[in-house]
Design a protein around this motif. Structure first.
Motif, PDB file in Angstrom:
ATOM      1  N   GLY A  66      28.826   5.241 -11.600  1.00 40.07           N
ATOM      2  CA  GLY A  66      28.365   4.438 -12.715  1.00 40.07           C
ATOM      3  C   GLY A  66      26.941   4.758 -13.120  1.00 40.07           C
ATOM      4  N   THR A  67      26.355   3.846 -13.872  1.00 34.74           N
ATOM      5  CA  THR A  67      24.993   4.006 -14.387  1.00 34.74           C
ATOM      6  C   THR A  67      24.107   2.936 -13.760  1.00 34.74           C
ATOM      7  OG1 THR A  67      25.902   4.821 -16.480  1.00 34.74           O
ATOM      8  CG2 THR A  67      23.595   4.136 -16.477  1.00 34.74           C
ATOM      9  N   PHE A  68      22.901   3.348 -13.365  1.00 28.06           N
ATOM     10  CA  PHE A  68      22.015   2.457 -12.612  1.00 28.06           C
ATOM     11  C   PHE A  68      20.616   2.456 -13.225  1.00 28.06           C
ATOM     12  CE2 PHE A  68      25.335   4.084  -9.942  1.00 28.06           C
ATOM     13  CZ  PHE A  68      25.742   3.000  -9.173  1.00 28.06           C
ATOM     14  N   VAL A  69      19.870   1.399 -12.946  1.00 26.96           N
ATOM     15  CA  VAL A  69      18.466   1.331 -13.355  1.00 26.96           C
ATOM     16  C   VAL A  69      17.684   2.339 -12.520  1.00 26.96           C
ATOM     17  CG1 VAL A  69      16.401  -0.121 -13.523  1.00 26.96           C
ATOM     18  CG2 VAL A  69      18.675  -1.109 -13.938  1.00 26.96           C
ATOM     19  N   ALA A  70      16.966   3.225 -13.198  1.00 22.88           N
ATOM     20  CA  ALA A  70      16.192   4.252 -12.490  1.00 22.88           C
ATOM     21  C   ALA A  70      14.977   3.633 -11.819  1.00 22.88           C
ATOM     22  CB  ALA A  70      15.749   5.341 -13.470  1.00 22.88           C
ATOM     23  N   SER A  71      14.427   4.350 -10.861  1.00 17.14           N
ATOM     24  CA  SER A  71      13.210   3.900 -10.193  1.00 17.14           C
ATOM     25  C   SER A  71      12.066   3.874 -11.190  1.00 17.14           C
ATOM     26  CB  SER A  71      12.856   4.846  -9.040  1.00 17.14           C
ATOM     27  OG  SER A  71      11.576   4.531  -8.529  1.00 17.14           O
ATOM     28  N   LEU A  72      11.314   2.787 -11.214  1.00 15.58           N
ATOM     29  CA  LEU A  72      10.161   2.671 -12.107  1.00 15.58           C
ATOM     30  C   LEU A  72       8.909   3.282 -11.498  1.00 15.58           C
ATOM     31  CD1 LEU A  72      10.687  -0.933 -13.475  1.00 15.58           C
ATOM     32  CD2 LEU A  72      11.449   1.240 -14.439  1.00 15.58           C
ATOM     33  N   LYS A  73       9.015   3.755 -10.253  1.00 16.62           N
ATOM     34  CA  LYS A  73       7.912   4.452  -9.590  1.00 16.62           C
ATOM     35  C   LYS A  73       6.616   3.656  -9.616  1.00 16.62           C
ATOM     36  CE  LYS A  73       9.596   9.166 -10.309  1.00 16.62           C
ATOM     37  NZ  LYS A  73       9.265  10.495 -10.824  1.00 16.62           N
ATOM     38  N   SER A  74       6.686   2.412  -9.211  1.00 17.17           N
ATOM     39  CA  SER A  74       5.456   1.634  -9.108  1.00 17.17           C
ATOM     40  C   SER A  74       5.462   0.843  -7.803  1.00 17.17           C
ATOM     41  CB  SER A  74       5.311   0.661 -10.284  1.00 17.17           C
ATOM     42  OG  SER A  74       6.335  -0.299 -10.252  1.00 17.17           O
ATOM     43  N   GLN A  75       4.304   0.640  -7.259  1.00 21.11           N
ATOM     44  CA  GLN A  75       4.193  -0.102  -6.014  1.00 21.11           C
ATOM     45  C   GLN A  75       2.831  -0.765  -5.967  1.00 21.11           C
ATOM     46  OE1 GLN A  75       4.709   3.314  -3.422  1.00 21.11           O
ATOM     47  NE2 GLN A  75       2.567   3.270  -2.892  1.00 21.11           N
ATOM     48  N   SER A  76       2.645  -1.694  -5.054  1.00 21.48           N
ATOM     49  CA  SER A  76       1.366  -2.383  -4.950  1.00 21.48           C
ATOM     50  C   SER A  76       0.270  -1.409  -4.561  1.00 21.48           C
ATOM     51  CB  SER A  76       1.457  -3.499  -3.912  1.00 21.48           C
ATOM     52  OG  SER A  76       2.377  -4.465  -4.334  1.00 21.48           O
ATOM     53  N   SER A  77      -0.857  -1.558  -5.222  1.00 22.17           N
ATOM     54  CA  SER A  77      -1.979  -0.667  -4.944  1.00 22.17           C
ATOM     55  C   SER A  77      -2.704  -1.073  -3.669  1.00 22.17           C
ATOM     56  CB  SER A  77      -2.968  -0.702  -6.123  1.00 22.17           C
ATOM     57  OG  SER A  77      -4.138   0.004  -5.800  1.00 22.17           O
ATOM     58  N   LEU A  78      -3.060  -0.069  -2.856  1.00 17.42           N
ATOM     59  CA  LEU A  78      -3.873  -0.316  -1.672  1.00 17.42           C
ATOM     60  C   LEU A  78      -5.283   0.231  -1.861  1.00 17.42           C
ATOM     61  CD1 LEU A  78      -1.354   0.616   1.149  1.00 17.42           C
ATOM     62  CD2 LEU A  78      -1.973  -1.661   0.343  1.00 17.42           C
ATOM     63  N   LEU A  79      -5.554   0.786  -3.027  1.00 18.73           N
ATOM     64  CA  LEU A  79      -6.831   1.446  -3.261  1.00 18.73           C
ATOM     65  C   LEU A  79      -7.636   0.716  -4.323  1.00 18.73           C
ATOM     66  CD1 LEU A  79      -5.555   5.118  -3.368  1.00 18.73           C
ATOM     67  CD2 LEU A  79      -6.668   3.968  -1.461  1.00 18.73           C
ATOM     68  N   GLU A  80      -8.906   0.754  -4.192  1.00 14.58           N
ATOM     69  CA  GLU A  80      -9.803   0.163  -5.179  1.00 14.58           C
ATOM     70  C   GLU A  80      -9.702   0.940  -6.479  1.00 14.58           C
ATOM     71  OE1 GLU A  80     -14.610  -0.690  -5.674  1.00 14.58           O
ATOM     72  OE2 GLU A  80     -13.817   0.426  -3.961  1.00 14.58           O
ATOM     73  N   ILE A  81      -9.637   0.225  -7.604  1.00 11.06           N
ATOM     74  CA  ILE A  81      -9.602   0.867  -8.916  1.00 11.06           C
ATOM     75  C   ILE A  81     -11.038   1.179  -9.321  1.00 11.06           C
ATOM     76  CG2 ILE A  81      -8.852   0.680 -11.298  1.00 11.06           C
ATOM     77  CD1 ILE A  81      -6.608   0.665  -9.201  1.00 11.06           C
ATOM     78  N   ARG A  82     -11.370   2.458  -9.379  1.00  8.23           N
ATOM     79  CA  ARG A  82     -12.745   2.841  -9.645  1.00  8.23           C
ATOM     80  C   ARG A  82     -12.862   3.614 -10.950  1.00  8.23           C
ATOM     81  NH1 ARG A  82     -16.353   5.236  -5.466  1.00  8.23           N
ATOM     82  NH2 ARG A  82     -17.764   4.047  -6.773  1.00  8.23           N
ATOM     83  N   ASN A  83     -14.050   3.581 -11.508  1.00  7.90           N
ATOM     84  CA  ASN A  83     -14.354   4.303 -12.723  1.00  7.90           C
ATOM     85  C   ASN A  83     -14.747   5.733 -12.358  1.00  7.90           C
ATOM     86  OD1 ASN A  83     -15.051   4.883 -15.402  1.00  7.90           O
ATOM     87  ND2 ASN A  83     -17.167   4.263 -15.039  1.00  7.90           N
ATOM     88  N   ILE A  84     -14.087   6.719 -12.948  1.00  4.78           N
ATOM     89  CA  ILE A  84     -14.318   8.108 -12.552  1.00  4.78           C
ATOM     90  C   ILE A  84     -15.750   8.543 -12.840  1.00  4.78           C
ATOM     91  CG2 ILE A  84     -13.476   9.061 -14.742  1.00  4.78           C
ATOM     92  CD1 ILE A  84     -12.306  11.385 -13.024  1.00  4.78           C
ATOM     93  N   ALA A  85     -16.359   8.024 -13.891  1.00  6.98           N
ATOM     94  CA  ALA A  85     -17.751   8.387 -14.189  1.00  6.98           C
ATOM     95  C   ALA A  85     -18.669   7.949 -13.054  1.00  6.98           C
ATOM     96  CB  ALA A  85     -18.188   7.753 -15.505  1.00  6.98           C
ATOM     97  N   ASP A  86     -18.401   6.761 -12.490  1.00  6.33           N
ATOM     98  CA  ASP A  86     -19.203   6.278 -11.367  1.00  6.33           C
ATOM     99  C   ASP A  86     -18.993   7.156 -10.134  1.00  6.33           C
ATOM    100  OD1 ASP A  86     -20.105   4.211 -12.943  1.00  6.33           O
ATOM    101  OD2 ASP A  86     -18.619   2.775 -12.202  1.00  6.33           O
TER     102      ASP A  86
END
Length: 236
Positions: A66-86
């Motif tokens: 049959g047909t199934f919902v594909a993986s959305l490829k997301s999970q809880s983040s364990l890393l700090e979201i940082r600004n690349i310029a910083d």
């Protein structure tokens, strides 16, 4: 406003069920026969809706199962979201960037799901190459919900990053991501000045504010120029 074609109505119905969480990842969705009965259409119309969503990566089909919902490829983040310029400046480098694209576009199914908006509604897209000491270190392709950042396209992202701007106008309350190794396509190789084939680190990230999903971004860095780290503190 003209009524949507039946196949488009079926696609939107499936998207709505996935977005609402009624249908979870890897869950079987109704068959062509079931959809044709539900929407009073031919099997060919139902098949078109399922096929187009499969091509978009929203669904996955397994022969005989049959047909199934594909993986959305997301999970809880364990890393700090940082600004690349910083990050660059903390390493003692000089940050700069090149804005390749800043536009409004119609949301295809995967982007609509990621941002929680309707298929074909207008979303904002930016493509930026971040540099350290004039060397490209990351390509950022970002899709933004206009309802939460209506002036996104009017910003000068050579003087502030999308992360800085979005954090200001829609303060982050949640972020989810996946990280994986990929082989870049020709376009990404050109953007990153990669003349020899090498794996890249790709991060797919979705961010939320208190009002909803703010953005969906794809961050790609050469494996030889970038690494990802984090620090966790556990309570006793």
């Amino acid at each position: 406003m003209p009524e949507q074609p039946k196949f488009a109505q079926i696609k939107q119905h499936i998207i709505d069920q996935i977005r609402a969480g009624t249908w979870q990842e890897h869950q079987r969705v109704p068959s062509e026969n079931e959809l044709s009965d539900q929407f009073k259409v031919s099997r060919m119309t139902a098949r078109r809706a399922l096929s187009e969503l499969t091509e978009d990566g929203v669904l996955t089909r397994s022969q005989g199962l049959g047909t199934f919902v594909a993986s959305l490829k997301s999970q809880s983040s364990l890393l700090e979201i940082r600004n690349i310029a910083d990050e660059v400046e903390e390493r003692g480098g000089n940050y700069s960037c090149v804005v390749l694209s800043l536009e409004s576009m119609s949301a295809i199914a995967p982007i609509a799901i990621a941002l929680g908006v309707e298929i074909d509604s207008q979303v904002y897209r930016s493509v930026i190459v971040h540099h350290e000491n004039e060397e490209p270190i990351q390509v950022e392709e970002r899709f933004v919900n206009p309802a939460l950042a209506p002036e996104y396209l009017q910003q000068n992202f050579t003087t502030l990053t999308p992360h800085e701007y979005l954090t200001h106008v829609a303060p982050l309350t949640e972020a989810r991501h996946t990280v994986e190794a990929i082989m870049p396509n020709e376009e990404v190789c050109q953007w990153l000045n990669m003349f020899n084939e090498e794996p890249c680190l790709q991060m797919i990230r979705r961010t939320w504010s208190s009002q909803g999903i703010v953005s969906f971004a794809r961050l790609i860095s050469p494996g030889s120029k970038y690494r990802l780290g984090g620090h966790l503190t556990f309570k006793k």
